[in-house]
Design an enzyme around this catalytic site. Structure first.
Site, PDB file in Angstrom:
ATOM      1  N   PHE A   1      -6.529  -0.471   5.727  1.00 18.92           N
ATOM      2  CA  PHE A   1      -4.986  -1.101   5.411  1.00 18.92           C
ATOM      3  C   PHE A   1      -4.524   0.887   4.628  1.00 18.92           C
ATOM      4  CE2 PHE A   1      -7.148  -4.652   2.646  1.00 18.92           C
ATOM      5  CZ  PHE A   1      -7.121  -5.574   4.119  1.00 18.92           C
TER       6      PHE A   1
ATOM      7  N   PHE B   1      -9.651  -2.012   1.586  1.00 25.78           N
ATOM      8  CA  PHE B   1     -10.130  -1.300   2.623  1.00 25.78           C
ATOM      9  C   PHE B   1      -9.831  -0.839   3.840  1.00 25.78           C
ATOM     10  CE2 PHE B   1     -11.166  -5.497   1.553  1.00 25.78           C
ATOM     11  CZ  PHE B   1     -13.050  -6.078   1.091  1.00 25.78           C
TER      12      PHE B   1
ATOM     13  N   GLU C   1       0.636  -1.239   0.380  1.00 23.28           N
ATOM     14  CA  GLU C   1      -0.184   0.509  -0.105  1.00 23.28           C
ATOM     15  C   GLU C   1       0.735   1.461   0.202  1.00 23.28           C
ATOM     16  OE1 GLU C   1      -0.599  -2.482   1.804  1.00 23.28           O
ATOM     17  OE2 GLU C   1      -2.843  -3.422   1.251  1.00 23.28           O
TER      18      GLU C   1
ATOM     19  N   HIS D   1     -13.328  -6.027   7.699  1.00 21.54           N
ATOM     20  CA  HIS D   1     -13.072  -4.925   7.831  1.00 21.54           C
ATOM     21  C   HIS D   1     -13.475  -3.797   8.119  1.00 21.54           C
ATOM     22  CE1 HIS D   1      -9.071  -7.247   6.455  1.00 21.54           C
ATOM     23  NE2 HIS D   1      -9.849  -7.340   4.989  1.00 21.54           N
TER      24      HIS D   1
END
Ligand SMILES: Cc1ncc(C[n+]2csc(CCOP(=O)(O)OP(=O)(O)O)c2C)c(N)n1
Lengths: 328, 321
Positions: free
Chosen positions: A88, A85, A62, A129
């Protein structure tokens, strides 16, 4: 304008597709967004139309993906980063809060970061999440933060976000994703960033809400109507920068304010909304501002305690009753 | 033998100018990051890149890269002295760069993110199907960040046109590289990402330049990234005011004997490319240029409270694109 009925996620994808057709500098990157079609079908159909030249499946990185977007933007591209999500987002925090938002200001406007970061948050059909971190990002100067509640706004805000020359963080609520189909205008439907929207007018209480809580508030408003109480539901839509004028105008009409979001109450967006009204609209208020949000606990997994944790329509109803107790 | 005397002479001048400028800036500011002894890495890495290539020099020793890209010394001084004419009008630090010259700025004070951002400019170069490349350098300490590992892995997976250069000066403030990792050679990390790793003598500017240029050729040809470890040494403290009492004098002394500028000068003299007088003149000119630029910058206007720029945060105004 001709319109069709579609789900929230279909509207999001339509907005992206139209902007990709319009501008070859727009591309999408993220995890499993290619042939897989995106988590919860977030990019369904884009791979088939645009293929590997415009749609990039990334490794689980990420932070690197977010940094790559900034570099690509500095070279004139317009990235859309699909962070599967919201949970993250912390992995990409330096790029999102320290770097992307300050480029325009830092370079005296010589560079900009037209980056759209989309991510899923909130309670959803699978329960995974769910954490809502949007308030963190409203604290950062230089970021625009949006969180729509309807398919039409989802498309219109997505198109505006992609055309915007600043980084826009786009929160997509999972419960809305595959919910009811609603009317979405075809083609050039742009919802301006920075404008709240009255989803139901009323004269007694304003409920300023976000995402799924807008629907909870509409549910509560419907019930109050039977009692002769008119609840105005204000969909904040853009969380940063807040539509202060729209907010004050609503409170001026109603004199009472409830703020409702699914995220934790403490340090949440509701605190900023309440403080803003206290500072700039104190004279309009007939009652103290009441906030609805999650209790200050980690988000639990099991449905029984999850239900106990999540704010719902009853919480909105209770809050509205609390502010109604005060008379002018 | 010196294969390309013109390049060698040019890089000698840049290294001397870098040294003189750096010493002067250390005198000016206790918080300057000294680059003495490390000049061969930024100069060897970024010399000879094209205007459409992107340069992302590590902060230590980066001002010379700005000058090599076309920034006037006077403007570097404007930054060091905090004048209104500095790149960001006082909004960012003087070791960040003018973006319009395709030099990536240090957008914020945290180390690492620029490696991913440079990977992004390389991505854009490939997206546009140009044969431009990106070169990024950073310290050994920074190479322990997740940013490094994620970015280099991604650059390798997507075969992006980028050269990653670790300026291994053995120290990250007070942390020696030997205690920061069990890896013997940082270049070996390349194997983990499936890209070539090259260890080079970072105090030999010709060797650094040759290794980087080879990596640039690979990148331009579409063969993807290279990781280069240039081994050098931080001759002074972390900042000008740091006496570096945490390390042994013997280690510093040992590296004193490998000064990159003196080594190149000796080779240039031995090869008959430069005379002793000419070498002297290079130093004298640098001193004069740096002094004059500073004096000129001192007369520049100061930063004003209104330069805060509260209405310049966003590019697109609210309420519609
Ligand atoms: C993420 C982050 N952690 C820590 C620091 C504090 N810091 C500034 S410079 C520095 C040392 C960096 O070492 P290295 O990358 O080897 O570069 P050098 O200073 O040796 O040139 C540290 C730890 C920082 N700026 N950013």
């Amino acid at each position: 304008m001709p319109a069709r009925r579609m789900t929230f996620v279909e509207a999001l994808v339509e907005g992206i597709r139209e902007e990709m057709r319009r501008d070859p500098n727009v591309f999408v990157l993220g995890q499993d967004i290619g042939p897989f079609g995106g988590s919860l079908r977030s990019t369904l159909g884009l791979w088939e139309e645009f293929g590997p030249a415009r749609i990039f499946d990334t490794p689980i990185s990420e932070s690197a993906a977010a940094g790559l977007c900034i570099g690509a933007a500095l070279e004139g591209l317009r990235p859309i980063l699909d962070i599967s999500f919201g949970e993250f987002l912390p992995s990409a925090m330096p790029q999102l809060v320290l770097h992307a938002p300050v480029v325009h200001w830092l370079t005296l406007g010589k560079a900009r970061v037209p980056l759209t970061i989309r991510t899923k948050v909130g309670e959803g059909p699978y329960g995974g999440h769910p954490q809502c971190f949007e308030a963190w990002f409203t604290h950062v100067p230089g970021l625009k933060v949006v969180m729509p509640s309807t398919p039409a706004d989802a498309k219109g805000l997505m198109k505006s976000a992609i055309r915007d020359d600043d980084p826009v963080l786009f929160f997509e609520h999972m419960y809305l994703y595959h919910g009811v189909r609603d009317v979405v205008p075809d083609g050039e439907h742009l919802v301006p960033i920075g404008r709240a929207d009255v989803k139901r007018p009323g004269k007694d209480v304003t409920v300023a809400a976000t995402a799924w809580m807008v629907h909870r508030a509409l549910q509560a408003a419907h019930q109050f109507a039977a009692e002769g109480v008119e609840v105005e539901v204000l969909d904040l839509r853009t969380l940063a920068p807040l539509d202060v004028a729209g907010l004050l105008a609503s409170v001026r009409r109603t004199g009472r304010l409830v703020v409702a979001h699914e995220a934790w109450k403490i340090g949440g967006l509701g605190a900023e909304v309440a403080a803003t009204v206290a500072e700039q609209g104190f004279g309009y208020l007939k009652a103290p501002v009441v906030r609805v949000g999650a209790p200050h606990a980690p988000v639990p997994a099991h449905p029984t305690i999850r239900r106990a944790f999540l704010p719902d329509a009853q919480d909105v109803t209770d809050a509205v009753r609390a502010v109604l107790k005060y008379s002018a | 033998m010196i294969e390309d005397p013109k390049t060698a002479v040019a890089m000698h001048r840049w290294m001397v100018l870098s040294r003189v400028l750096d010493e002067a800036c250390c005198q000016e500011s206790a918080h300057w990051f000294p680059s003495r002894g490390e000049e061969a890495v930024p100069v060897g890495t970024f010399y000879g890149l094209r205007p459409d290539d992107v340069c992302a020099p590590g902060y230590r020793g980066s001002p010379i890269v700005f000058v090599m890209r076309g920034v006037r010394l006077e403007q570097v001084w404007a930054g060091a002295l905090g004048k209104r004419t500095s790149f960001g009008r006082g909004r960012h630090f003087s070791f960040t760069a003018p973006i319009e010259l395709r030099v990536l700025p240090y957008i914020a004070g945290d180390l690492g993110p620029i490696i991913s951002q440079a990977t992004g400019t390389a991505f854009a170069q490939k997206y546009r199907k140009s044969d431009a490349v990106t070169a990024v350098s950073f310290g050994d300490g920074t190479s322990n960040r997740g940013d490094f590992h994620e970015a280099v892995n991604l650059g390798g997976a997507w075969r992006l046109p980028i050269v990653y250069v670790i300026q291994n000066n053995h120290w990250a403030i007070s942390m020696p590289i030997e205690r920061a990792t069990a890896a013997k050679r940082l270049a070996d990390r390349a194997a983990g990402y499936g890209i070539p790793g090259v260890a080079v003598d970072g105090n030999d500017v010709l060797a650094v330049h040759a290794a980087v240029q080879e990596a640039v050729r690979r990148a331009r040809a579409g063969h993807g990234p290279t990781l280069i470890e240039a081994e050098t040494f931080r001759m002074r403290g972390h900042i000008a005011a740091d006496t570096a009492s945490y390390r042994s004098a013997a280690q510093v002394e040992e590296w004193q004997g490998r000064d990159p500028i003196r080594r190149l000068e000796e080779r240039l003299l031995a090869a008959g490319v430069l005379s002793a007088e000419e070498a002297q003149a290079v130093w004298a000119e640098a001193a004069q240029e740096v002094g004059e630029a500073k004096a000129a910058a001192q007369r520049h206007p100061d930063i004003l409270p209104t330069d805060l720029g509260l209405d310049e945060i966003f590019s697109t105004p609210l309420g519609g694109a």
